[in-house]
Design an enzyme around this catalytic site. Structure first.
Site, PDB file in Angstrom:
ATOM      1  N   HIS B 309       0.963  -1.186  -0.003  1.00  0.00           N
ATOM      2  CA  HIS B 309       0.148  -0.047   0.017  1.00  0.00           C
ATOM      3  C   HIS B 309       0.947   1.340   0.051  1.00  0.00           C
ATOM      4  O   HIS B 309       1.964   1.339   0.748  1.00  0.00           O
ATOM      5  CB  HIS B 309      -0.663  -0.184   1.244  1.00  0.00           C
ATOM      6  CG  HIS B 309      -1.944   0.943   1.208  1.00  0.00           C
ATOM      7  ND1 HIS B 309      -1.548   2.315   1.111  1.00  0.00           N
ATOM      8  CD2 HIS B 309      -3.560   0.781   1.425  1.00  0.00           C
ATOM      9  CE1 HIS B 309      -2.912   2.936   1.381  1.00  0.00           C
ATOM     10  NE2 HIS B 309      -3.855   2.145   1.380  1.00  0.00           N
ATOM     11  N   ARG B 357      -2.686   0.973  -4.508  1.00  0.00           N
ATOM     12  CA  ARG B 357      -2.523  -0.514  -4.424  1.00  0.00           C
ATOM     13  C   ARG B 357      -2.526  -0.891  -6.001  1.00  0.00           C
ATOM     14  O   ARG B 357      -3.149  -0.194  -6.548  1.00  0.00           O
ATOM     15  CB  ARG B 357      -3.298  -1.014  -3.633  1.00  0.00           C
ATOM     16  CG  ARG B 357      -3.207  -0.614  -2.578  1.00  0.00           C
ATOM     17  CD  ARG B 357      -4.468  -1.564  -1.360  1.00  0.00           C
ATOM     18  NE  ARG B 357      -5.623  -0.846  -0.811  1.00  0.00           N
ATOM     19  CZ  ARG B 357      -6.471  -1.539  -0.510  1.00  0.00           C
ATOM     20  NH1 ARG B 357      -6.810  -2.631  -0.680  1.00  0.00           N
ATOM     21  NH2 ARG B 357      -7.636  -0.682   0.223  1.00  0.00           N
ATOM     22  N   LYS B 360      -6.093  -0.533  -7.923  1.00  0.00           N
ATOM     23  CA  LYS B 360      -7.113   0.374  -7.270  1.00  0.00           C
ATOM     24  C   LYS B 360      -6.787   1.872  -8.203  1.00  0.00           C
ATOM     25  O   LYS B 360      -6.222   1.648  -9.097  1.00  0.00           O
ATOM     26  CB  LYS B 360      -6.504   0.515  -5.785  1.00  0.00           C
ATOM     27  CG  LYS B 360      -6.932  -0.479  -4.888  1.00  0.00           C
ATOM     28  CD  LYS B 360      -8.322  -0.550  -4.276  1.00  0.00           C
ATOM     29  CE  LYS B 360      -8.433   0.371  -3.331  1.00  0.00           C
ATOM     30  NZ  LYS B 360      -9.893   0.437  -2.900  1.00  0.00           N
ATOM     31  N   ASP B 363      -5.695   8.369  -6.964  1.00  0.00           N
ATOM     32  CA  ASP B 363      -6.029   9.299  -5.746  1.00  0.00           C
ATOM     33  C   ASP B 363      -5.264  10.401  -5.449  1.00  0.00           C
ATOM     34  O   ASP B 363      -4.088   9.920  -5.241  1.00  0.00           O
ATOM     35  CB  ASP B 363      -6.700   8.505  -4.442  1.00  0.00           C
ATOM     36  CG  ASP B 363      -7.152   9.380  -3.375  1.00  0.00           C
ATOM     37  OD1 ASP B 363      -6.607  10.575  -3.203  1.00  0.00           O
ATOM     38  OD2 ASP B 363      -7.544   8.741  -2.296  1.00  0.00           O
ATOM     39  N   CYS B 365      -4.149  12.100  -2.980  1.00  0.00           N
ATOM     40  CA  CYS B 365      -3.367  11.985  -1.746  1.00  0.00           C
ATOM     41  C   CYS B 365      -2.113  11.196  -2.076  1.00  0.00           C
ATOM     42  O   CYS B 365      -1.096  11.221  -1.133  1.00  0.00           O
ATOM     43  CB  CYS B 365      -4.108  11.506  -0.570  1.00  0.00           C
ATOM     44  SG  CYS B 365      -4.511   9.888  -0.551  1.00  0.00           S
ATOM     45  N   TYR B 366      -2.053  10.281  -2.894  1.00  0.00           N
ATOM     46  CA  TYR B 366      -0.859   9.288  -3.379  1.00  0.00           C
ATOM     47  C   TYR B 366       0.203  10.316  -4.043  1.00  0.00           C
ATOM     48  O   TYR B 366       1.150   9.657  -4.239  1.00  0.00           O
ATOM     49  CB  TYR B 366      -1.384   8.100  -4.240  1.00  0.00           C
ATOM     50  CG  TYR B 366      -2.277   7.245  -3.268  1.00  0.00           C
ATOM     51  CD1 TYR B 366      -1.649   6.853  -1.934  1.00  0.00           C
ATOM     52  CD2 TYR B 366      -3.329   7.068  -3.582  1.00  0.00           C
ATOM     53  CE1 TYR B 366      -2.575   5.856  -1.066  1.00  0.00           C
ATOM     54  CE2 TYR B 366      -4.312   6.060  -2.582  1.00  0.00           C
ATOM     55  CZ  TYR B 366      -3.823   5.797  -1.649  1.00  0.00           C
ATOM     56  OH  TYR B 366      -4.572   4.918  -0.720  1.00  0.00           O
ATOM     57  N   ASP B 423      -9.242  14.115  -4.099  1.00  0.00           N
ATOM     58  CA  ASP B 423      -8.950  12.757  -4.465  1.00  0.00           C
ATOM     59  C   ASP B 423      -8.972  12.736  -5.971  1.00  0.00           C
ATOM     60  O   ASP B 423      -7.975  12.746  -6.676  1.00  0.00           O
ATOM     61  CB  ASP B 423      -9.995  11.900  -3.761  1.00  0.00           C
ATOM     62  CG  ASP B 423      -9.888  10.479  -4.258  1.00  0.00           C
ATOM     63  OD1 ASP B 423      -9.358  10.124  -5.347  1.00  0.00           O
ATOM     64  OD2 ASP B 423     -10.427   9.474  -3.576  1.00  0.00           O
ATOM     65  N   ASP B 430     -11.006  18.165   0.443  1.00  0.00           N
ATOM     66  CA  ASP B 430     -10.944  18.572   2.035  1.00  0.00           C
ATOM     67  C   ASP B 430      -9.510  18.679   2.518  1.00  0.00           C
ATOM     68  O   ASP B 430      -8.571  18.758   1.560  1.00  0.00           O
ATOM     69  CB  ASP B 430     -11.217  16.918   2.596  1.00  0.00           C
ATOM     70  CG  ASP B 430     -10.365  15.751   2.151  1.00  0.00           C
ATOM     71  OD1 ASP B 430      -9.087  16.076   1.881  1.00  0.00           O
ATOM     72  OD2 ASP B 430     -11.243  14.704   1.830  1.00  0.00           O
ATOM     73  N   HIS B 433      -6.816  16.080   1.543  1.00  0.00           N
ATOM     74  CA  HIS B 433      -6.491  16.062   0.191  1.00  0.00           C
ATOM     75  C   HIS B 433      -5.540  17.037  -0.260  1.00  0.00           C
ATOM     76  O   HIS B 433      -4.433  17.251  -0.826  1.00  0.00           O
ATOM     77  CB  HIS B 433      -7.359  15.628  -0.892  1.00  0.00           C
ATOM     78  CG  HIS B 433      -7.799  14.260  -0.704  1.00  0.00           C
ATOM     79  ND1 HIS B 433      -8.771  13.979   0.228  1.00  0.00           N
ATOM     80  CD2 HIS B 433      -7.243  13.115  -1.455  1.00  0.00           C
ATOM     81  CE1 HIS B 433      -8.799  12.516  -0.114  1.00  0.00           C
ATOM     82  NE2 HIS B 433      -8.051  12.191  -1.040  1.00  0.00           N
TER      83      HIS B 433
END
Lengths: 511, 515
Positions: B309, B357, B360, B363, B365-366, B423, B430, B433
C-alpha cells in the site's frame, strides 16, 4: 391592633371585570397598573379631594408610613380604607421569553395562569429532585448506596422526565438518569480560540463529559459499556472510546460473543472504520484464551468470522482493514486450510483483479507452517516449499492471466511465487511470449499484456541484452509510456550489468 | 452476479456521506484518527462539473497536451469486472479535465493555474469553527491543524497568526502521561502526537521571536513523551499507535519523527515493557520489523502479512531514512528493484496520478504517499551528493513528473468557489487531500539531494543525523509544463514540513542538556 399591610390588598382595585377581554397578559398587567394609580395625573386636573388622595397614595407608595408611630398609622389606614385609595402598583416588568423563545407578555391571561402554575410545579419537582440527590449522596457517603428502595429511583427518573417536559427541554440522557448521579461530568477544555473547534451536538458533548469522568476514576462497570455504545453510535471513529470499552469488557467479563454480534452491526454500517477491526482483534485474542482447547468452538468461530467477512466484502472487497484482520485471524486460528483458500477463490471468481484477494492467497499459501519456513520474508526464496505447491500456484495464476492478460495482479503473483520457489523467471518465457508476438519481417508487434513484455525484458536481460532493450523501449515508447522514466532506468541497468550475474549463475546451477 | 450488489452498496454509503458534507459546505471530510492511509472508495459518485461552461477556449485546441493524457491506454482487456468498471469510469472522469474543456484559463501546455487564492481561503476556513457533521473527526482534530498549516505553508502563507491559537488549542490535548490525544481527555495516540508536533514546529519555524519559539517548543513535555513512547515500543521492534492499540508502519514512522525532532534519548526507559536483553533502544529490531512489511509485490504493507500500500510505503521509507542514510539503510532492509518496480506501477495513464495499490484507482493523496517515496529512492540509488556530483536533469526521474503535475493541476483542483484539492474530480476537496496533493506537487517540482555526511563512510550516525542532510533544487526542465507562478515551496522529504524547519528544531533540542 396594628393594621397589617395585607389589609392593603383589600384596598386594591378589584381585578378588572371578567367581561373585559385583554388581548394578552401584558395588557392586563398594564391595565391593573393604571387602575392602581387613578390620581397619577397632572395635578392641575385633580380636585382638592383628589389631591389629598394623591398625597396618601404617594405616602403609600414610598412606604414612609412604616416609620410612623401606631396612632399615626391607624389614622392613615383608616383614611385610606374609607376613601378606597388603591395601593399604587409598580410598573409592570418585562416578562421575558419562555423556553421556546416566545415573548411571555404575548401570552393570553389564561395561558399566563397555566404558565405560572407550571413554573410552580416545576419548582416543587426541582426541590424534590434536589432532596433525592442529597439523600443519595448521604447514602453513598455512608456506603449504603445499594440500600435504596428501587421504587424511589424509578420515581426520580420519572420526576426528571417531567422536569424535562415542563422545561420544554429534555434533560441530557445522563443528567436525567439517577444511576449516573454519582458522576460529575467533566466538560471538554478546548482552550481559548481553539482551532477547528467542532460544534458538537449536546447529546455528544454530554456523553463525552461522562466518559472523561469515568475514565478519570478508571471506572469499569456495565454502565460504561452502555455509555461507550452510545458514544460509538454517535462517532464510531473514536479510538479512546473503543480502547476504554475493550478494557472494561475484559474487566467485567462481558460475554464476548454478544460483543462480537454488536460490533458486526457497527462494522456493516461503517465500512471505512479503522477502530472496529482492532477491537475485534482484541476480542478474538481474549476469546481464544477461553476456547483454545475446544475444537468445536474454534471451528464455530472460524466459520462465523469467515461468514461475516464475506458480508463485509460484499460491500467492498478490497477493504484494507478487513483484510488485515483476516491475516491476523489466519495466524491466530491456524486457518491454513482449504476452506480459506476456497473462500478467496470465490472472490477472485467475482473479480479476478481483486489484488487484496491475490495478496491474501499468497500469504495463506506461503506462510503455512506445514510446508513453509517460519519467518521467511515474503520477498525471499523459501527452499522448504514443495514443488507441487509451487506448480499449483503457478498454474492458478497462469489461468487467471488468460482471463485478462493486462491484469497486473496475477503477473505480480507469478513473480512472487517464482521467487519464493527459487525458480528462474526464464521458466515463464514461453508463457509470457503468448502475449507478445514479435512482428516478423517488419510487421508490427502484437502486445496483449505490457506485464508480459516487462517479464520478457527481465528474462532477456540475462540472455539477450538487445532484445531486452527492445522490450523496454517498446514499453517506454508505446505500451506503458507513463513509466518511461522507469523503463529508461532499466535500460541503463541493462548496460551497466554483465549479462551473467552471480545470481544468474547460481540460479543456473540449481536447475 | 453479485458484484452488482457490491457496487450499489458502496455507492449508497458514499453518496450519503457526500451529501452530508455537501450540506456543510465546509472543506474537510470527517476523518478517522490516524488516517494517513484511508482511501474513500466512494468511487461511483457522479462528478460535479455541472455549472461549468463547456466552451472550448481557443487555447485548448492549440495547447500541447501529449496524447498519453487524452487517449485510452493501448492495451485493454475485454473482461469486465468491478475493478475494470471503476477504472474505466475514473478514466472517463479525468479525460475531460485533461482536455480542459471546462472553459478555464490555461497555460500553453494546457494546464490551469494553481488557484492559490481559493485553496488558501479553503484551508483557513478549515481552521475555523466546524459544524457538528465534523464530530467524526473529533478524535483526529490535530490532523486538521497539520493538514491546513502544512498546506498553507506550502503555498507560502505565513502561519504567524495561528501561533497563539495553536498553543492554546494543543495545551489541553497533551496528556499528563506523555503524548497528545485527539482532543481534551482522550488517550494519547501517535497520529495526533505527530500532527501536533509538526504543527508546533511549523509555527515555531516561522517568523516568530526567540521567546515565542521557546514557548511553542517548550510546550511539549519531552520526558513524559519519552516515557510514553517506551510503552508503545513492542518486543518485535515496531510501535503501537496507542497503548493497547494497533501496531503498524505508521507507528514506526510517527515514533521516529517524534524521537529525532525532539532529540529524545534512544535508550528505552527502564520501565518499558519491551525492554529485554536484545531490545534496549527504540531502534532495536525496528528496521527489521519494517523489512517484514515488504510484500511479494515489492511494495510495503501496513504490517507484516498484509497487502502492499502506497501510504505505508512512504511511512516505511521515511522511517528508515531517519534511522540511517538512504543509500545504506534502504538496500540493507528492502529489495530495492522490486520496490521500485511496484512503486513505478502505481502511476497510471491517461490519469497521470498515483494509485495506492495494484488495481486500485488514482487518488490525489498518493501524490504524496507514493510521490514522496521517489526522492527517498532516488537518493538511495544516487548515493550522497558530493561537490563533484553533476546536476540532474529531469530524465533522471523514475516517474513521470509531468503526469503527476497534470493530474494535480487539471483533476485535483476544485475550481469552483469552494477551492481546495481533492482525491479525483468526482470527490469533494478536503484539507487532507489539499495538504498531500500540494506536497506531491512540491516534490514533483523539485529535486532533492542527500548530501554527503561530514562523518567518514564507515562511521555510523549515532544520534539520528541522517534526516538532516537534505537540500532541494529547482528542477529546470527544457519543457517545464507549469508556469513559475504555480511553483509551490519545498517540503522536507522525510518530515513533510517546510524545508529548513526540521534542522532548526533539532538544533534547538540538541542544544539542551537533559530534558
Amino acid at each position: 391592633m396594628a393594621p397589617k399591610p395585607s389589609k392593603a390588598s383589600k384596598a386594591q382595585p378589584k381585578a378588572p371585570e371578567p367581561i373585559k377581554e385583554y388581548p394578552n397578559i401584558a395588557a392586563f398587567h398594564q391595565a391593573t397598573y393604571e387602575n392602581s394609580r387613578p390620581y397619577h395625573k397632572p395635578l392641575a386636573s385633580l380636585s382638592a379631594t383628589e389631591k389629598t388622595h394623591y398625597a396618601y397614595a404617594r405616602l403609600l407608595e414610598t412606604g414612609i408610613w412604616k416609620s410612623w408611630d401606631e396612632f399615626q398609622r391607624k389614622d392613615f389606614w383608616k383614611y385610606i380604607e374609607t376613601n378606597k385609595i388603591p395601593v399604587p402598583l409598580p410598573e409592570p416588568k418585562d416578562l421575558g421569553r419562555d423556553r421556546n423563545g416566545r415573548d411571555i407578555s404575548k401570552y393570553s391571561v389564561k395561558e399566563y395562569e397555566e404558565y405560572q402554575k407550571r413554573e410552580r410545579g416545576l419548582e416543587g419537582l426541582v426541590r424534590e429532585s434536589t432532596r433525592f440527590r442529597d439523600r443519595q449522596r448521604r447514602l453513598r457517603r455512608s456506603g449504603r448506596a445499594g440500600e435504596d428502595i428501587e421504587g424511589e429511583i424509578e420515581e426520580e427518573r420519572n420526576r426528571r422526565k417531567l422536569i424535562g417536559v415542563l422545561r420544554g427541554k429534555k434533560m441530557g440522557r445522563y443528567e436525567e438518569d439517577p444511576e449516573w448521579d454519582d458522576v460529575v461530568p467533566i466538560a471538554q477544555d478546548d482552550g481559548e480560540g481553539a482551532l477547528a473547534q467542532i460544534a458538537y451536538t449536546e447529546e455528544y458533548s454530554e456523553a463525552m463529559s461522562y466518559l472523561r469522568a469515568v475514565m478519570s476514576t478508571q471506572e469499569k462497570t456495565p454502565r460504561v459499556i452502555a455509555l461507550t455504545s452510545h458514544i460509538i453510535s454517535l462517532n464510531p471513529a473514536h479510538y479512546t472510546v473503543w480502547l476504554y470499552r475493550a478494557s472494561t469488557l475484559f474487566a467485567i467479563n462481558f460475554p464476548i460473543h454478544a460483543e462480537i454480534e454488536w460490533v458486526n452491526d457497527i462494522a456493516l454500517d461503517n465500512q471505512k472504520n479503522y477502530q472496529i477491526w482492532h477491537h475485534r482483534q482484541l476480542l478474538v485474542d481474549h476469546l481464544y484464551q477461553e476456547i483454545k482447547d475446544d475444537e468445536a468452538k474454534l471451528k464455530e468461530l472460524e466459520d462465523s468470522e469467515r461468514a461475516f467477512m464475506t458480508e463485509m466484502f460484499d460491500a467492498d472487497a478490497k477493504n484494507y482493514h478487513v483484510w488485515s484482520y483476516r491475516q491476523y485471524l489466519v495466524r491466530k486460528l491456524n486457518l491454513w486450510n482449504q476452506a480459506e483458500i476456497e473462500s478467496i477463490e470465490v472472490l477472485l471468481k467475482k473479480d479476478v483483479r481483486n489484488n487484496s484477494a491475490w495478496s491474501h492467497r499468497f500469504f495463506v499459501v506461503f506462510n503455512d507452517p506445514k510446508h513453509c519456513t517460519e519467518g521467511s520474508p515474503a520477498t525471499a526464496h523459501d527452499p522448504k516449499i514443495p514443488d507441487n505447491i509451487l506448480d499449483r500456484e503457478i498454474e492458478f495464476a497462469k489461468a487467471a492471466t488468460f482471463e485478462a492478460p493486462q491484469n497486473q495482479s496475477p503477473w505480480n503473483y507469478l513473480r512472487g511465487v517464482l521467487c519464493k520457489g527459487g525458480r528462474d523467471l526464464s521458466s515463464l518465457e514461453l508463457f509470457a511470449a503468448e502475449f507478445v508476438k514479435e512482428g516478423k519481417d517488419g510487421a508490427e508487434e502484437d502486445v496483449r499484456s505490457s506485464h508480459a513484455l516487462d517479464s520478457l525484458a527481465d528474462i532477456w536481460a540475462k540472455t539477450d541484452v538487445e532484445k531486452a532493450k527492445w522490450a523496454l523501449e517498446l514499453l517506454g515508447n508505446k505500451y506503458d509510456r507513463i513509466r518511461k522514466g522507469y523503463w529508461d532506468w532499466k535500460i541503463g541497468q541493462l548496460m551497466d550489468q554483465p549479462v551473467n550475474t552471480l545470481e544468474g549463475n547460481l540460479e543456473a546451477l540449481k536447475v | 452476479m453479485s458484484s452488482n450488489n457490491t457496487s450499489d452498496a458502496s455507492s449508497a454509503t458514499a453518496s450519503s456521506t457526500s451529501s452530508r458534507l455537501n450540506n456543510s459546505s465546509y472543506g474537510t471530510q470527517p476523518r478517522q484518527t490516524g488516517f494517513i492511509i484511508e482511501e474513500l472508495s466512494s468511487e461511483s459518485e457522479s462528478y460535479p462539473i455541472a455549472g461549468y461552461s463547456n466552451n472550448m477556449t481557443t487555447t485548448t485546441q492549440t495547447a500541447k497536451i501529449p496524447d498519453i493524457f487524452t487517449t485510452l491506454p493501448p492495451v485493454r482487456d475485454l473482461l469486465n469486472t468491478q475493478t475494470s468498471l471503476l477504472q474505466d469510469q475514473t478514466v472517463q472522469e479525468c479525460l475531460p479535465f485533461h482536455l480542459n474543456n471546462l472553459g478555464l484559463p490555461i497555460n500553453p501546455h494546457g494546464l490551469p493555474h494553481l488557484d492559490r487564492k481559493r485553496h488558501i481561503a479553503f484551508l483557513h476556513k478549515n481552521l475555523r469553527r466546524l459544524p457538528a457533521a465534523f464530530t467524526a473527526a473529533d478524535a483526529s482534530r490535530p490532523w486538521m491543524f497539520y493538514w491546513a498549516l502544512a498546506g498553507l505553508a506550502t503555498m507560502g502563507e505565513s502561519l504567524e497568526d495561528y501561533t497563539e491559537r495553536l498553543l492554546s488549542t494543543v495545551k489541553p490535548i497533551q496528556h499528563p502521561d506523555g503524548g497528545f490525544g485527539g482532543g481534551n481527555g482522550q488517550m494519547s495516540h501517535l497520529a495526533p502526537t505527530y500532527a501536533v508536533l509538526l504543527s508546533l514546529v511549523m509555527v515555531a519555524g516561522g517568523d516568530v521571536s526567540e521567546d515565542e519559539r521557546r514557548e511553542v517548543l517548550e510546550l511539549v513535555n519531552r520526558r513524559a513523551m519519552w516515557k510514553w513512547l517506551g510503552r508503545l515500543k513492542q518486543r518485535d521492534g515496531g510501535f503501537q499507535m496507542s497503548v493497547g492499540g494497533e501496531e503498524d508502519v505508521r507507528g514506526a514512522y510517527c515514533a521516529m519523527v517524534i524521537i529525532t525532532l525532539l532529540d529524545l534519548p534512544l535508550d528505552l526507559p527502564v520501565d518499558s515493557p519491551a525492554r529485554s536483553d536484545e531490545c534496549t533502544t527504540f531502534l532495536s529490531g525496528l528496521p527489521e520489523w519494517v523489512a517484514r512489511c515488504q510484500t511479494f509485490e515489492g511494495g510495503i504493507s501496513g504490517r507484516p502479512d498484509a497487502e502492499a500500500h502506497g501510504a505505508y510505503a512512504f511511512c516505511a521509507l521515511a522511517c528508515l531514512c531517519i534511522i540511517d542514510d538512504p543509500h545504506i539503510v534502504i538496500p540493507k532492509y528492502l529489495d530495492v528493484p522490486r520496490l521500485i518496480s511496484w512503486l513505478s506501477a502505481r502511476q497510471y495513464a491517461p490519469e497521470g496520478g498515483f494509485a495506492g495499490r495494484t488495481n486500485k484507482l488514482v487518488d490525489g493523496c498518493y501524490s504524496h504517499w507514493v510521490g514522496g517515496c521517489w526522492p527517498l529512492l532516488e537518493a538511495c540509488l544516487e548515493g550522497p551528493t558530493t561537490a563533484s556530483t553533476t546536476k540532474a536533469s529531469s530524465t533522471d526521474s523514475l516517474y513521470s513528473r509531468e503526469g503527476l503535475i497534470r493530474y494535480i493541476l487539471s483533476c485535483c483542483q476544485d475550481q469552483g468557489k469552494r477551492g481546495g484539492l481533492r482525491d479525483k474530480p468526482s470527490h469533494n476537496s478536503d484539507s487532507y487531500h489539499t495538504c498531500y496533493v500540494l506536497a506531491g506537487l512540491s516534490s514533483a517540482q523539485h529535486k532533492w539531494r542527500f548530501n554527503a555526511p561530514a562523518r567518514s563512510s564507515t562511521e555510523r550516525p549515532e544520534t539520528l543525523s541522517s534526516a538532516y542532510q537534505w537540500t532541494s533544487e529547482f528542477l529546470f526542465d527544457e519543457e517545464q509544463i507549469f508556469d513559475e507562478e504555480d511553483r509551490v515551496l519545498t517540503l522536507h522529504p522525510v518530515f513533510v514540513i517546510p524545508e529548513g524547519i526540521a534542522e532548526q528544531t533539532r538544533a534547538y533540542f540538541a542544544s539542551k542538556i537533559g530534558f
